[in-house]
Enzyme design. Structure first.
Site, mmCIF file in Angstrom:
data_model
loop_
_atom_site.group_PDB
_atom_site.id
_atom_site.type_symbol
_atom_site.label_atom_id
_atom_site.label_comp_id
_atom_site.label_asym_id
_atom_site.label_seq_id
_atom_site.Cartn_x
_atom_site.Cartn_y
_atom_site.Cartn_z
ATOM 1 N N VAL A 265 0.729 -0.768 0.099
ATOM 2 C CA VAL A 265 -0.259 -0.140 0.073
ATOM 3 C C VAL A 265 1.316 1.224 -0.004
ATOM 4 C CG1 VAL A 265 -1.556 1.326 1.309
ATOM 5 C CG2 VAL A 265 -1.062 -0.918 1.117
ATOM 6 N N PRO A 266 1.141 1.581 -1.351
ATOM 7 C CA PRO A 266 2.767 2.515 -1.361
ATOM 8 C C PRO A 266 2.291 3.838 -0.945
ATOM 9 C CG PRO A 266 0.688 2.515 -3.746
ATOM 10 C CD PRO A 266 0.292 1.347 -2.652
ATOM 11 N N CYS A 267 2.674 4.542 0.174
ATOM 12 C CA CYS A 267 2.507 5.308 1.590
ATOM 13 C C CYS A 267 3.316 6.410 1.108
ATOM 14 C CB CYS A 267 2.268 4.945 2.952
ATOM 15 S SG CYS A 267 4.178 3.501 3.556
ATOM 16 N N HIS A 268 4.714 5.567 0.239
ATOM 17 C CA HIS A 268 5.807 6.176 -0.144
ATOM 18 C C HIS A 268 5.755 7.299 -1.450
ATOM 19 C CE1 HIS A 268 5.749 2.767 -2.399
ATOM 20 N NE2 HIS A 268 6.419 3.327 -3.798
#
Length: 159
Positions: free
Chosen positions: A129-132
């Site tokens: 889950v690409p919070c970056h």
């Protein structure tokens, strides 16, 4: 409920994977902010189960630059309804693209970019889950639980 733990040795450091028998519950860089948050009182057994194997194959593909589809993983993060809304919005950010906390707030009809930031920071499935991919309003690389140097590396990998 028994939680199973396995480690993955990534190019950016060891990653702790937490799962139940069928789903991945957490993916954390060892030592990151909110490390294994919510599992402090759980019975954790160091044993590899099917969700770990699937996550490790996904991570192998990701770090090889193959743009893996997270839809092939069974994910079951623990969080509030608001956090799940934010995490769903994160999952929709395309590989190699970014957005801002403010843009997420607007898309989710939320008046507080800070509330969005709090939910993003507590994302238990880092990378998948690409919070970056979330930046500050001015495009700055702010706030990543795994550390800014890892955020930079992940964004560089996705270029």
């Amino acid at each position: 409920m028994t939680i199973y733990k396995s480690l993955y040795q990534s190019p950016l450091g060891p990653i702790s994977l937490l799962a139940d028998e069928v789903s991945l519950l957490g993916l954390y860089f060892v030592g990151q902010a909110y490390f294994e948050r919510g599992f402090e009182t759980a019975q954790i057994v160091e044993q590899e189960v099917a969700p770990h194997l699937a996550a490790k194959a996904w991570l192998d593909d990701y770090f090889a630059g193959r743009k893996p589809d997270s839809g092939r993983l069974r994910l079951a993060p623990h969080g509030t309804a608001f956090q799940h809304r934010v995490w769903s919005a994160l999952a929709a950010i395309p590989y190699g693209q970014t957005t801002t906390y403010g843009q997420l707030a607007t898309a989710l009809n939320c008046k507080s970019a800070q509330a969005i930031g709090s939910a993003v920071g507590k994302n238990p499935l880092s990378i998948i889950v690409p919070c970056h991919r979330v930046l500050g309003a001015d495009g700055s690389l702010t706030g990543y639980a795994g550390g800014i140097e890892r955020k930079v590396a992940l964004l560089e990998l996705e270029k």
